[in-house]
Structures are given as C-alpha cells and as structure tokens.
Scaffold this active site. Structure first.
Site, mmCIF file in Angstrom:
data_model
loop_
_atom_site.group_PDB
_atom_site.id
_atom_site.type_symbol
_atom_site.label_atom_id
_atom_site.label_comp_id
_atom_site.label_asym_id
_atom_site.label_seq_id
_atom_site.Cartn_x
_atom_site.Cartn_y
_atom_site.Cartn_z
ATOM 1 C CE1 TYR A 56 -3.045 -3.030 0.281
ATOM 2 C CE2 TYR A 56 -3.247 -2.653 2.633
ATOM 3 C CZ TYR A 56 -3.563 -3.388 1.506
ATOM 4 O OH TYR A 56 -4.396 -4.480 1.609
ATOM 5 C CG HIS A 145 -0.965 -8.768 0.300
ATOM 6 N ND1 HIS A 145 -0.474 -7.484 0.203
ATOM 7 C CD2 HIS A 145 -2.289 -8.688 -0.019
ATOM 8 C CE1 HIS A 145 -1.450 -6.672 -0.156
ATOM 9 N NE2 HIS A 145 -2.554 -7.376 -0.302
#
Length: 328
Positions: A56, A145
């Site tokens: 992110y 992830h």
C-alpha cells in the site's frame, strides 16, 4: 465496540477495522494531516483493529499508520500487515522513472520496486522491514498477501515460516488475504492458520464464500475477516458508471444492486448499512474491514454499524431471490 477472538489465538479484533490502503494514497493522494485525522477518528469511534501492507503506497501506509498510532497504548490495539511483496529500493538515478506508481494503484513516487517473494527469507525480511516502517516491536497478525500465482511457495515456504514466527511469539496470529475463496479454503483445510481475510466474496452481491470457505472456517473454529463489503463501490452508490471489483459494473449487477437498494430503503435502512452488517451475522466472521481516507468516512462507517437492521429486511431479500437461501 464488540470484539471477537481470531480462531484459537489470543488476538481479538473489533467488528469494524480500519483498512489503511487508502491512506497509502490508493488511486489519489491523501494529505498527511488527513490520514492522521482518519486514524484518530477511528480510535475515537472505538476501532482497535488496523490493517496495512507494504504494497500500500510502497510502504507509505505502514509509515503513516505507525506514526498515527505511536502515542497509543500498544496493548490497546491490534495491527496486521502482510508478506509476499518485498520492496527493493531503486537506484538514485532510477528513482521516479516509474512515474507516480499508479500502475500499481497508488499515487506515490516510484522510489521502490515491488518484488514477489514468498520464500522463508522473504517473509523474515518483509516483517523486519514492516516493523521498521511501523516503528513497532511486534505485529499482531500477518497475512500472506495475494499468493494466487505463488501457491506452492506460499504453502511450502512462506506458511511454515509464519508458523515458526507464531510459535516464537514474534506474531500473534497468522493467515492469508485474497480476493478468491478456493485457495483460502485450502489454507483453512491444509494449514493451521488462525484467520483468513476474504475480500469481496461475501457481500450482498457475491455470496460465493458460502460455498466452502465459511463452512470450513466454522467447522474448524477459524475466523474470517471480510473486506470489500461494498464491492469497490457498487454497493456504496449503485449508479451507471459505478465500479464492481475495480472495473465498470456490468448492467446485470447494477440492476441487482438497485433492486437490493430498493428493499433496504423500503425498511428505512441505507444500502451501505445493510452491506456493512450482512457479513457479521455469519458465526465464522470476526469483523469487517473498511478502507477509509478521511475522518468523515470513518465516522460514517461507525454510524452505519450502530444502526439496527430489522430481520424483515433479510427475509424480503431472500424472498426476492436477492440473497442465497442458506446465507444470512
């Protein structure tokens, strides 16, 4: 705000969690002061679970979240981050050549390169780097992830390393986060994860998590955190041009969302409130993760969660064929 334990771990999360992708400049830049104010608003609303990832904003989300929580009591909140993408610094003469990073969805300078790495060494390095960016000495939850295209390495190298780190007390709970259900179900069946983060697959528009994932979690005493409850926008504001899973929504789904909206509003309930509440009724769901980029968005999500939803609303959605019969 109610808290739920993740599987058999000692980690407890609030039903509403703060998704920090947005304050990592997801799609558009967020001013530092606004990002900090969003985290502060979440705290004031009783949110005590915060989720981030190196992906992110090339670490920006982790840095901002760590700074915003710096003066909060460490034992008072739960923080999760993710492994699978390692950030390699670009040489000084190459920095910026990648533009603003929007090719990966984040409006940040291209100071680093994301590199997939689900090896044991990659897991350790990723966690060490995250701890440094966060300014913390421990992480409560670590997710693998998006291991979609790295299944064997994730199962045979990354997962065993997370299991070791959990046994050593370096992390409190471990799991995987994905936008699909099949591999998450495999993690529940074949490993000892505490929790899985499932994005977009248990919503008012997509109940596919009922076909394997949620029954498996319930049967094994594991937990599910549900993200993407608005399916990237369509369930927040169904209109022509709205997005579903980050692309333009097909007309058939737009029509379905509008039909659901008509039912919820007929009961005096905003569609967004119903979308937020829906996953929480399943016994395996520990909480919902909502990405927010401003104090107003945080306060809105908390207010929606406090609303009462009449049982008749769900009954009508089922009667209209808008919810899977064995769903809510």
């Amino acid at each position: 705000m109610r808290r739920n334990r993740l599987g058999s771990s000692a980690v407890e999360v609030t039903e509403l969690s703060f998704g920090a992708a947005a304050i990592g400049n997801l799609f558009t830049a967020v001013e530092p002061e606004r990002a900090a104010a969003a985290v502060a608003a979440a705290w004031d609303e009783g949110v005590r679970y915060f989720d981030t990832a190196p992906h992110y904003g090339l670490g920006l989300s982790e840095r901002r979240l760590g700074e915003a929580l710096r003066d909060r009591p460490r034992d008072a909140y739960v923080l999760s981050t993710k492994v699978g993408r390692v950030l390699d610094p670009l040489p000084a003469d190459a920095t910026g050549r990648g533009g603003d990073g929007l090719s990966e969805g984040f409006a940040v300078p291209a100071t680093h390169r994301r590199r997939w790495d689900f090896s044991a060494d990659g897991v350790r390095r990723s966690i060490e780097d995250s701890l440094e960016r966060l300014g913390l000495d421990r992480i409560d939850i670590v997710y693998l992830h998006d291991p979609d295209n790295h299944a064997e390495t994730a199962f045979h190298e990354a997962y065993p390393e997370l299991e070791k780190l959990r046994a050593q007390g370096v992390v409190g709970a471990i799991g995987a986060g994905m936008n699909q259900t099949a591999m998450l179900t495999r993690f529940l069946r074949d490993t000892d994860v505490d929790v899985v983060l499932c994005a977009g697959r248990y919503t008012l528009l997509d109940q596919s998590a009922l076909n394997g994932l949620l029954p498996e979690a319930a049967a094994r005493g594991r937990s599910v955190v549900v993200g993407g409850v608005f399916n990237s926008g369509l369930l927040a504001d169904p209109r022509p041009g709205a997005t579903y899973d980050y692309t333009a929504a097909p007309l058939s789904l737009l029509d379905r969302a509008l039909r659901i909206k008509a039912v919820t509003e007929g009961h005096g309930v905003p569609l967004r409130a119903a979308a937020l509440h829906y996953p929480l009724a399943h016994p395996a769901v520990a909480g919902v993760l909502v990405g927010t980029r401003s104090p107003d968005e945080v306060r809105d999500a908390a207010a929606l969660l406090r609303r009462e939803i009449p049982d008749e609303l769900w009954d009508e959605l089922r009667a209209e064929g808008l919810l899977t019969e064995n769903g809510h």
